[in-house]
Design a protein around this motif. Structure first.
Motif, PDB file in Angstrom:
ATOM      1  N   PRO A 184       0.743  -1.133  -0.074  1.00  0.00           N
ATOM      2  CA  PRO A 184      -0.041   0.267  -0.005  1.00  0.00           C
ATOM      3  C   PRO A 184       0.828   1.409  -0.030  1.00  0.00           C
ATOM      4  CG  PRO A 184      -0.855  -1.729   1.401  1.00  0.00           C
ATOM      5  CD  PRO A 184       0.443  -1.856   0.981  1.00  0.00           C
ATOM      6  N   MET A 185       2.229   1.131   0.724  1.00  0.00           N
ATOM      7  CA  MET A 185       2.818   2.604   0.777  1.00  0.00           C
ATOM      8  C   MET A 185       3.692   2.947  -0.614  1.00  0.00           C
ATOM      9  SD  MET A 185       4.656   2.970   4.721  1.00  0.00           S
ATOM     10  CE  MET A 185       5.090   1.230   4.651  1.00  0.00           C
ATOM     11  N   TYR A 186       3.914   1.733  -1.203  1.00  0.00           N
ATOM     12  CA  TYR A 186       4.882   1.925  -2.385  1.00  0.00           C
ATOM     13  C   TYR A 186       4.244   1.591  -3.824  1.00  0.00           C
ATOM     14  CZ  TYR A 186       8.342   2.656   1.439  1.00  0.00           C
ATOM     15  OH  TYR A 186       8.812   3.152   2.413  1.00  0.00           O
ATOM     16  N   THR A 187       2.789   1.515  -3.725  1.00  0.00           N
ATOM     17  CA  THR A 187       2.147   1.359  -5.071  1.00  0.00           C
ATOM     18  C   THR A 187       1.481   2.594  -5.414  1.00  0.00           C
ATOM     19  OG1 THR A 187       0.537   0.242  -3.900  1.00  0.00           O
ATOM     20  CG2 THR A 187       2.156  -1.399  -4.866  1.00  0.00           C
ATOM     21  N   LYS A 188       1.138   2.625  -6.828  1.00  0.00           N
ATOM     22  CA  LYS A 188       0.442   3.858  -7.317  1.00  0.00           C
ATOM     23  C   LYS A 188      -1.086   3.399  -6.803  1.00  0.00           C
ATOM     24  CE  LYS A 188       3.408   4.497 -11.112  1.00  0.00           C
ATOM     25  NZ  LYS A 188       3.811   4.749 -12.600  1.00  0.00           N
ATOM     26  N   ASN A 193      -7.205  -2.159  -7.351  1.00  0.00           N
ATOM     27  CA  ASN A 193      -7.804  -3.457  -7.582  1.00  0.00           C
ATOM     28  C   ASN A 193      -6.723  -4.616  -7.545  1.00  0.00           C
ATOM     29  OD1 ASN A 193     -10.268  -2.190  -7.531  1.00  0.00           O
ATOM     30  ND2 ASN A 193     -10.235  -2.257 -10.050  1.00  0.00           N
ATOM     31  N   LEU A 194      -5.697  -4.253  -8.149  1.00  0.00           N
ATOM     32  CA  LEU A 194      -4.560  -5.176  -8.210  1.00  0.00           C
ATOM     33  C   LEU A 194      -4.169  -5.462  -6.717  1.00  0.00           C
ATOM     34  CD1 LEU A 194      -2.644  -7.113  -9.743  1.00  0.00           C
ATOM     35  CD2 LEU A 194      -1.189  -4.884 -10.058  1.00  0.00           C
ATOM     36  N   LEU A 195      -3.969  -4.181  -6.100  1.00  0.00           N
ATOM     37  CA  LEU A 195      -3.385  -4.228  -4.687  1.00  0.00           C
ATOM     38  C   LEU A 195      -4.062  -5.319  -3.463  1.00  0.00           C
ATOM     39  CD1 LEU A 195      -1.403  -3.286  -2.566  1.00  0.00           C
ATOM     40  CD2 LEU A 195      -2.938  -1.020  -2.405  1.00  0.00           C
ATOM     41  N   ILE A 196      -5.489  -4.930  -4.006  1.00  0.00           N
ATOM     42  CA  ILE A 196      -6.336  -5.746  -3.080  1.00  0.00           C
ATOM     43  C   ILE A 196      -6.172  -7.234  -3.313  1.00  0.00           C
ATOM     44  CG2 ILE A 196      -8.915  -6.211  -2.441  1.00  0.00           C
ATOM     45  CD1 ILE A 196      -9.298  -3.359  -2.987  1.00  0.00           C
TER      46      ILE A 196
END
Length: 427
Positions: A184-188, A193-196
């Motif tokens: 979460p801290m280092y993604t755009k 959705n990809l992060l989740i």
């Protein structure tokens, strides 16, 4: 601090390399941890020079110094049987002197954080990769019968890369949390959705690995840690239902598909029931001789040993010898609870000192979190707060507070929190 740029950069690269190796050193063992802690401290002493000893000590720093000095004083009193009748060996006094290295380690890490030298991203990456490696190694050991290093699967617990030490679950509970903050801290923001999806997948892997490791307390602490996280972070509360349902579904599937996990669960529930019954009998009926639950027996041994030296304790690493003097038939190297160990080894005075320290750090944590993390994606202090709260959880079973692995981890986490807290006051 008047140092030229090349020397500063050399130290910055070296110290960040050493700190990023901390998660790996916990896999390698106590020797690697000791070497790493020593190198970090020595490098800091050399780089900061006189500035290291000109630190303006605030109240918490003074409490730490008082705690370490009293630990030494307790050891001296017990070593020479001054005001004490405890059993103490000369080598224990040497161990207490070596314990002082954690005071220097604490100030080293705190200063590194305050000076903005620590690269948190690098440490988060290192801890995340190490946790993923341990998880995958456990899965390999489950499927293949042995892990990547050739360590064989046992009938009770999986150890993964830790060999004979069955601490894989504890390791994952401590270091996997950084994985859930790294992304979460280092993604755009566009990749939400990809992060989740990634976080859900990693959560399933870590939770599955925790279950198959067979270490029951780390599973409970891991769940509590996420519950506290949902309480801390309003933006994450909407995921709490998904977290609960997915955890239950995954556990039920693993429980039904892997007989070994079913045995762990049954034994755990029996132990909990036995613990409740024995605790009731101990408190209301006074049946101390009939304690069947091994954890409660160890806790009771810690309590009985503490009563022999209420105010001063018996000295660090003295628990086993003093426990034998009580006539208790369940004496281990420590009582498997931080607070009972502190009470029995450095007494009520040491216990009060460390309790005040923990309360002050908790207070700093809450205040600093509000100042440092107006945005979840910029939050650095929360994973350390979570680990601190879980580490000092009063009723959990634990290893020895004064051993290399636990002391290094505890003082590292505390130093990070205090360093970030001091920075928040300067903004």
């Amino acid at each position: 601090m008047h140092l030229n740029v090349p020397k500063y950069l050399e130290f910055k690269y070296l110290i960040n390399l050493l700190i990023s190796l901390i998660p790996l050193s916990f896999i390698a063992g106590n020797l690697a941890i000791n070497i790493n802690v020593t190198l970090i401290t020595i490098c800091s002493l050399i780089f900061f020079g006189k500035e290291f000893f000109k630190i303006k000590f605030f109240f918490l720093d003074k409490l730490f110094i008082a705690f370490f000095i009293f630990s030494l004083f307790s050891g001296i009193v017990n070593n020479f049987n001054i005001l004490s009748n405890s059993t103490f060996e000369n080598e224990n006094l040497i161990k207490i002197l070596f314990f002082f290295r954690y005071l220097l380690f604490y100030f080293s890490i705190k200063l590194i954080v305050e000076k903005n030298i620590l690269n948190f991203k690098l440490f988060f990456i290192s801890a995340s990769l190490a946790a993923l490696f341990v998880s995958l190694d456990l899965v390999l050991q489950l499927i293949n019968g042995k892990d990547i290093f050739g360590n064989l699967k046992t009938t009770h617990k999986l150890s993964g890369p830790f060999g004979d030490e069955q601490i894989a679950g504890s390791y994952l509970q401590r270091f996997s949390i950084f994985l859930f903050f790294l992304l979460p801290m280092y993604t755009k923001e566009k990749s939400k959705n990809l992060l989740i999806l990634l976080l859900s997948g990693f959560f399933m892997l870590i939770f599955f690995s925790l279950i198959i490791s067979g270490n029951r307390m780390p599973i409970v602490l891991f769940i509590i840690m996420f519950l506290i996280l949902f309480l801390f972070e309003k933006k994450l509360r909407k995921f709490s239902i998904l977290f609960t349902i997915s955890s239950l579904v995954l556990f039920i599937l693993i429980h039904n598909l892997i007989p070994q996990v079913e045995d762990f669960t049954r034994h755990f529930l029996q132990s909990v029931y036995q613990l409740i019954v024995n605790f009731y009998e101990l408190i209301f009926d006074g049946k101390s001789s009939d304690i069947a639950n091994p954890y409660l027996r160890e806790f009771y041994s810690g309590y009985v040993t503490w009563k022999e030296n209420i105010f001063m304790g018996g000295g660090i690493n003295s628990f086993y010898l003093n426990c034998l003097n009580t006539g208790t038939n369940n004496c281990a190297s420590h009582p498997h609870n931080y607070y009972l160990e502190i009470l029995s080894e450095i007494g009520l005075i040491g216990f009060i000192l460390i309790s005040i320290i923990f309360l002050k750090i908790f207070n700093f944590s809450i205040i600093s979190k509000n100042k440092l993390s107006l945005n979840f994606n910029q939050n650095l202090i929360t994973p350390f707060i979570l680990l601190f709260l879980i580490e000092i959880f009063p009723i959990k079973t634990s290893g020895s507070f004064f051993t290399t692995g636990n002391a290094s981890f505890i003082f590292f986490i505390i130093a990070i929190i205090v360093g970030l807290s001091k920075k928040s006051k300067n903004h």
